[in-house]
Design an enzyme around this catalytic site. Structure first.
Site, mmCIF file in Angstrom:
data_model
loop_
_atom_site.group_PDB
_atom_site.id
_atom_site.type_symbol
_atom_site.label_atom_id
_atom_site.label_comp_id
_atom_site.label_asym_id
_atom_site.label_seq_id
_atom_site.Cartn_x
_atom_site.Cartn_y
_atom_site.Cartn_z
ATOM 1 N N SER A 116 0.817 -1.201 0.000
ATOM 2 C CA SER A 116 0.000 0.000 0.000
ATOM 3 C C SER A 116 0.854 1.255 0.000
ATOM 4 O O SER A 116 1.917 1.297 0.623
ATOM 5 C CB SER A 116 -0.913 0.021 1.230
ATOM 6 O OG SER A 116 -1.619 1.252 1.307
ATOM 7 N N TYR A 140 -2.912 5.230 -3.526
ATOM 8 C CA TYR A 140 -3.898 6.269 -3.233
ATOM 9 C C TYR A 140 -3.358 7.522 -3.908
ATOM 10 O O TYR A 140 -2.310 8.039 -3.521
ATOM 11 C CB TYR A 140 -4.031 6.502 -1.727
ATOM 12 C CG TYR A 140 -4.707 5.380 -0.974
ATOM 13 C CD1 TYR A 140 -6.067 5.445 -0.687
ATOM 14 C CD2 TYR A 140 -3.989 4.273 -0.538
ATOM 15 C CE1 TYR A 140 -6.692 4.429 0.033
ATOM 16 C CE2 TYR A 140 -4.603 3.256 0.173
ATOM 17 C CZ TYR A 140 -5.955 3.344 0.454
ATOM 18 O OH TYR A 140 -6.563 2.335 1.157
ATOM 19 N N LYS A 235 -9.614 -1.110 -7.953
ATOM 20 C CA LYS A 235 -10.047 -1.791 -6.728
ATOM 21 C C LYS A 235 -11.219 -1.062 -6.082
ATOM 22 O O LYS A 235 -11.218 0.166 -5.968
ATOM 23 C CB LYS A 235 -8.886 -1.862 -5.740
ATOM 24 C CG LYS A 235 -9.202 -2.561 -4.427
ATOM 25 C CD LYS A 235 -7.946 -2.643 -3.563
ATOM 26 C CE LYS A 235 -8.195 -3.396 -2.265
ATOM 27 N NZ LYS A 235 -9.059 -2.637 -1.347
#
Length: 366
Positions: A116, A140, A235
């Site tokens: 991540s 992100y 996702k």
């Protein structure tokens, strides 16, 4: 809160009877704020609970006289051969953070770790644990595209073989447990700290999400593909419409997920959305599935309902908290053994046969 946070540090093999019990065991060794952050969901946690419960909506039809012995769990994706049809979702909970997860995955071997952008460890620390094993990178997006390019370049240089665009977390869900605990991240986030007003340490999830990009569009898929030349997953999909939009934008795979019930509460369980997405995808791209997976039966059902790979989250996370990297390895070994047991009893020799297996809708399952 971070000054009081004492992450579990014991490294040991675990005897696992079922992964559902791991949550209760982890609760005994983790600080309350950290445990609630990892175990909790949004709102009344309807979707969190339904993610697990809704697997009961479909039954596995056992096949006998099937000439099955020693089921084979090998599969592949994008030319990458895996020994099991499940991978690691991007998540961590231990003083070794993602580096501990990475070592556990490396020792298990034959699967993929999803890293991540919110990792508490650096690429270098994770790579030391992974020892060359395959990894994907979950991003992100920052509001600044130059920063996105820099992060993607680093992930690619680190060896990422696919990029996961998280599209369902533009703001934080209403996570009541975290709000009551006044939870803040106990660790810094070295990958995304370049676009935060701070390192991530002692910051709330609302603050961190608020500094990332809120408006995610098909252009972001195109952007990532252009600057990485890697396969891109979108996702957080739960509908046929979004699957078609993602593929139309050039996505090489879709990832069916409710973010573990941590975003929009009172959404259906992830498994309840899988068949619709699989019908829309119709084999055009691979499907990864997550949320609520606790048993080999769940992996089997997800594959039979249209998934190509299943991503494991909380069970591995609790294994990490209880036993460090050895706990991670223990959880993966449990799922491998449990899946083979289910395959044997269902009369399926290999993963292709699992994908072709017929499930039966069950009445009054809830």
């Amino acid at each position: 809160m971070s000054a009081e946070y004492k992450a579990p540090s014991e490294v040991k093999d675990l005897t696992i009877y079922n992964t559902i019990e791991l949550e209760d065991l982890a609760k005994e060794v983790m600080p309350k704020g950290g445990f609630d952050y990892l175990a909790g969901g949004s709102g009344e946690e309807f979707t969190l609970k339904r993610n697990v419960q809704c697997f009961k909506s479909q039954g596995i039809l056992p096949r006998v006289l099937a000439d099955v012995e020693f089921p084979e769990t090998e599969t592949e994706i994008f030319g990458q051969k895996l020994k099991v049809p499940f991978i690691m979702a991007p998540i961590a909970a231990h003083e070794t953070k993602e580096a501990g997860t990475a070592k556990g995955i490396s020792e298990f071997g034959g699967t993929i770790m999803s890293i991540s952008a919110y990792s508490g460890a650096t690429f270098e620390e994770i790579d030391e644990g992974l020892q060359g094993n395959p990894r994907w990178f979950q991003i992100y997006m920052a509001k600044d595209d130059e920063l996105n390019i820099n992060i993607l370049n680093e992930a690619k240089a680190d060896g990422a073989s696919a990029i996961i665009l998280t599209a369902d977390a533009t703001i934080s869900g209403n996570r009541d447990r975290d709000d009551k605990n006044e939870f803040v991240y106990p660790f810094g986030m070295p990958i995304v700290s370049r676009y935060l007003t701070g390192t991530g340490e002692n910051m709330s999830l609302n603050n961190i999400y608020g500094q990332s990009k809120q408006k995610i569009t098909p252009r972001d898929v195109e952007f990532i593909k252009k600057h990485t030349d890697l396969p891109v997953f979108v996702k957080g999909l739960q509908t046929a419409e979004d699957a078609n939009v993602a593929i139309g934008a050039g996505a090489d795979g879709v990832w069916v997920s409710t973010h573990g019930g941590r975003q929009l509460d009172e959404a259906p369980g992830s498994f309840e959305c899988l068949a619709e997405v699989a019908d829309a995808v119709a084999g055009r791209v691979p499907i990864v599935f997550d949320s609520g997976v606790r048993r080999g039966e769940h992996i089997f059902k997800a594959l039979a309902q249209g998934a190509d790979l299943v991503a494991l989250g909380r069970p591995v996370l609790f294994g990490l908290a209880l036993g460090g990297w050895k706990g991670v390895r223990s959880v993966f070994e449990y799922f491998e053994t449990d899946l083979k047991r289910v395959m044997q009893l269902a009369g399926t020799q290999n993963i292709d046969q699992v994908k072709a297996a017929r499930l039966k809708a069950l009445d009054n399952w809830n």
